[in-house]
Design a protein around this motif. Structure first.
Motif, PDB file in Angstrom:
ATOM      1  N   UNK A 219     -10.261  34.451  -7.025  1.00 30.58           N
ATOM      2  CA  UNK A 219      -9.546  33.216  -6.699  1.00 30.58           C
ATOM      3  C   UNK A 219     -10.483  32.328  -5.889  1.00 30.58           C
ATOM      4  N   UNK A 220     -10.765  31.141  -6.405  1.00 35.01           N
ATOM      5  CA  UNK A 220     -11.591  30.167  -5.695  1.00 35.01           C
ATOM      6  C   UNK A 220     -10.667  29.068  -5.186  1.00 35.01           C
ATOM      7  N   UNK A 221     -10.607  28.925  -3.867  1.00 36.54           N
ATOM      8  CA  UNK A 221      -9.666  27.993  -3.243  1.00 36.54           C
ATOM      9  C   UNK A 221     -10.412  27.001  -2.370  1.00 36.54           C
ATOM     10  N   UNK A 222      -9.765  25.886  -2.073  1.00 40.27           N
ATOM     11  CA  UNK A 222     -10.402  24.961  -1.154  1.00 40.27           C
ATOM     12  C   UNK A 222      -9.675  23.646  -1.012  1.00 40.27           C
ATOM     13  N   UNK A 223      -9.976  22.969   0.090  1.00 38.55           N
ATOM     14  CA  UNK A 223      -9.453  21.641   0.368  1.00 38.55           C
ATOM     15  C   UNK A 223     -10.632  20.769   0.769  1.00 38.55           C
ATOM     16  N   UNK A 224     -11.179  20.017  -0.186  1.00 38.42           N
ATOM     17  CA  UNK A 224     -12.303  19.136   0.125  1.00 38.42           C
ATOM     18  C   UNK A 224     -11.871  18.110   1.167  1.00 38.42           C
ATOM     19  N   UNK A 225     -12.763  17.706   2.077  1.00 41.24           N
ATOM     20  CA  UNK A 225     -12.402  16.715   3.101  1.00 41.24           C
ATOM     21  C   UNK A 225     -11.671  15.534   2.485  1.00 41.24           C
ATOM     22  N   UNK A 226     -10.528  15.190   3.100  1.00 39.15           N
ATOM     23  CA  UNK A 226      -9.627  14.235   2.459  1.00 39.15           C
ATOM     24  C   UNK A 226      -9.837  12.795   2.885  1.00 39.15           C
ATOM     25  N   UNK A 227     -10.707  12.533   3.856  1.00 36.54           N
ATOM     26  CA  UNK A 227     -10.839  11.170   4.369  1.00 36.54           C
ATOM     27  C   UNK A 227     -11.104  10.128   3.283  1.00 36.54           C
ATOM     28  N   UNK A 228     -11.966  10.401   2.288  1.00 38.47           N
ATOM     29  CA  UNK A 228     -12.217   9.373   1.270  1.00 38.47           C
ATOM     30  C   UNK A 228     -10.984   9.028   0.444  1.00 38.47           C
ATOM     31  N   UNK A 229     -10.005   9.963   0.364  1.00 38.14           N
ATOM     32  CA  UNK A 229      -8.839   9.760  -0.483  1.00 38.14           C
ATOM     33  C   UNK A 229      -7.623   9.291   0.312  1.00 38.14           C
ATOM     34  N   UNK A 230      -7.731   9.266   1.629  1.00 41.44           N
ATOM     35  CA  UNK A 230      -6.597   8.954   2.478  1.00 41.44           C
ATOM     36  C   UNK A 230      -6.245   7.479   2.415  1.00 41.44           C
ATOM     37  N   UNK A 231      -4.970   7.178   2.666  1.00 44.20           N
ATOM     38  CA  UNK A 231      -4.539   5.786   2.740  1.00 44.20           C
ATOM     39  C   UNK A 231      -5.159   5.083   3.935  1.00 44.20           C
ATOM     40  N   UNK A 232      -5.670   5.869   4.911  1.00 42.15           N
ATOM     41  CA  UNK A 232      -6.340   5.268   6.058  1.00 42.15           C
ATOM     42  C   UNK A 232      -7.738   4.776   5.698  1.00 42.15           C
ATOM     43  N   UNK A 233      -8.274   5.262   4.592  1.00 39.00           N
ATOM     44  CA  UNK A 233      -9.624   4.880   4.190  1.00 39.00           C
ATOM     45  C   UNK A 233      -9.572   3.587   3.386  1.00 39.00           C
ATOM     46  N   UNK A 234     -10.399   2.643   3.767  1.00 37.61           N
ATOM     47  CA  UNK A 234     -10.409   1.362   3.085  1.00 37.61           C
ATOM     48  C   UNK A 234     -11.526   1.269   2.055  1.00 37.61           C
ATOM     49  N   UNK A 235     -12.417   2.258   2.017  1.00 40.99           N
ATOM     50  CA  UNK A 235     -13.553   2.201   1.095  1.00 40.99           C
ATOM     51  C   UNK A 235     -13.382   3.253   0.016  1.00 40.99           C
ATOM     52  N   UNK A 236     -13.579   2.851  -1.210  1.00 42.87           N
ATOM     53  CA  UNK A 236     -13.490   3.788  -2.312  1.00 42.87           C
ATOM     54  C   UNK A 236     -14.780   3.735  -3.126  1.00 42.87           C
ATOM     55  N   UNK A 237     -15.877   3.918  -2.429  1.00 44.33           N
ATOM     56  CA  UNK A 237     -17.194   3.838  -3.048  1.00 44.33           C
ATOM     57  C   UNK A 237     -17.807   5.237  -3.094  1.00 44.33           C
ATOM     58  N   UNK A 238     -17.829   5.829  -4.276  1.00 47.21           N
ATOM     59  CA  UNK A 238     -18.313   7.200  -4.402  1.00 47.21           C
ATOM     60  C   UNK A 238     -19.780   7.327  -4.054  1.00 47.21           C
ATOM     61  N   UNK A 239     -20.515   6.248  -4.162  1.00 49.42           N
ATOM     62  CA  UNK A 239     -21.947   6.326  -3.897  1.00 49.42           C
ATOM     63  C   UNK A 239     -22.263   6.292  -2.408  1.00 49.42           C
TER      64      UNK A 239
END
Length: 375
Positions: free
Chosen positions: A87-107
């Motif tokens: 079983x491979x589990x995980x929660x990648x850091x959520x800050x980029x996806x949060x509604x608090x984040x205003x930037x959606x630039x993957x680069x």
């Protein structure tokens, strides 16, 4: 015996054929939930060195301080026990996806790429089961869609949905995206376990009282941040469930008198005993950071209360005995954690799925024998 420990020993014996690795493990919320359900976790991987002590102390698993983007797939694969269901589990850091984040630039934000790294490991290792937890808004972004699509392309059956943690015993309103994927057939989250949510009162009422800026002698984490004289006046003028709009004019912050500040009524708020807590954040120990005021004591919630509202056991250790308790790193670990009871629900979902897989396999083996007897 309470819910935290019920059936754990027996389940461990029954499920010795499973091994788990927890990516982005933090202080161990997901791992602890798995362990309480009888799912053995071999290791957790995280970049934050502060997580090592709580992770290893409370879970008996190995903490690996590494960036998964710099780990080879073989290194992670070797962490599983040979011959087990992996079983491979995980929660990648959520800050980029949060509604608090205003930037959606993957680069420009390297944290976006961590979900792609998770996908890389799943692709190379091909574990039996993959599970991921994150903020609800992650589903809006291409990286999540790519992650799910890649799993489907590898032959996984994928389920994902937004769940309300309060429906699984977490005394907190916290919505999270949960993904489950299996190579062995359909898999999904178990149905909600709590028709009535656990309340703030049920979770923390029995803890001893403590004043702002003080702690109890028996539990160093039961410590409240200090308040300025004005904030002490503010919390005394606050009622549970109320807002700063209830205060006398002279206590209202200048920023809230402006039009841009009038849409943030929950800051400087008190919780209500009879309801679940609001979502715990990394700064939930600060009175001015949200509705984090104690329902009746004139202070913000303590670090221990925040951990309990994240459904960590009251005895969960976050800092070594000889080290000082610092609000920022411990608050970060607590706020970023997967709630333990949500971890239990995910673990229970995996166990139910494995039981269904075993049942199907057994039925297939039995059918030829029954036909032979019929002849």
């Amino acid at each position: 015996m309470g819910d935290e420990g019920r059936g754990t020993i027996g389940m461990k014996k029954q499920n010795g054929g499973v091994s788990c690795v927890d990516l982005f493990c933090g202080a161990g919320g997901l791992t602890h939930g798995f362990i309480l359900e009888g799912l053995p976790v071999n290791a957790g991987i995280d970049l934050d060195p502060a997580c090592r002590y709580p992770y290893e102390k409370n879970n008996g698993a190995v903490f690996i301080e590494r960036d998964i983007a710099r780990m080879e797939s073989d290194e992670v694969a070797e962490l599983f026990t040979s011959g087990t269901t992996r079983v491979l589990a995980g929660c990648a850091p959520c800050q980029p996806f949060s509604t608090y984040s205003q930037r959606y630039d993957t680069r420009s934000d390297g944290k976006w790429g961590l979900l792609y790294e998770f996908g890389r490991l799943a692709r190379d290792i091909r574990p039996d089961i993959v599970t991921m937890e994150n903020v609800p808004t992650v589903e809006r972004h291409g990286v999540f869609k790519d992650f799910a699509s890649e799993l489907e392309g590898l032959g996984y059956q994928v389920w994902s949905d937004v769940v309300q943690c309060a429906q699984y015993g977490v005394p907190q309103r916290r919505r999270r995206m949960v993904l489950l994927a299996s190579l062995h057939g359909p898999i999904r989250m178990i149905e909600p376990t709590h028709s009535k949510p656990r309340t703030v009162e049920q979770a923390i009422r029995r803890l001893p009282p403590v004043a702002a800026g003080e702690r109890t002698p028996r539990d160093r984490l039961h410590v409240a941040s200090s308040l300025t004289d004005k904030n002490l006046e503010r919390i005394r003028a606050s009622r549970p469930g109320g807002t700063w709009r209830d205060w006398p004019r002279h206590l209202v912050a200048d920023c809230h008198k402006e039009d841009t500040g009038r849409t943030y009524p929950s800051v400087y708020g008190r919780m209500k005993w009879e309801e679940p807590a609001p979502t715990m954040t990394t700064q939930c120990y600060g009175y001015g950071n949200g509705r984090f005021g104690h329902p009746e004591q004139d202070r913000a919630i303590t670090l221990r209360e925040a951990a309990i509202l994240q459904s960590f056991p009251r005895s969960y250790a976050f800092v070594e005995p000889r080290r000082s308790v610092q609000f920022s790193p411990i608050g970060r670990m607590i706020g970023n954690a997967v709630p333990v009871r949500l971890g239990r629900a995910i673990g229970r979902s995996i166990l139910r799925h494995l039981s269904e897989v075993d049942s199907r396999s057994m039925n297939r083996r039995m059918v030829p024998g029954r036909r032979a007897n019929a002849r």
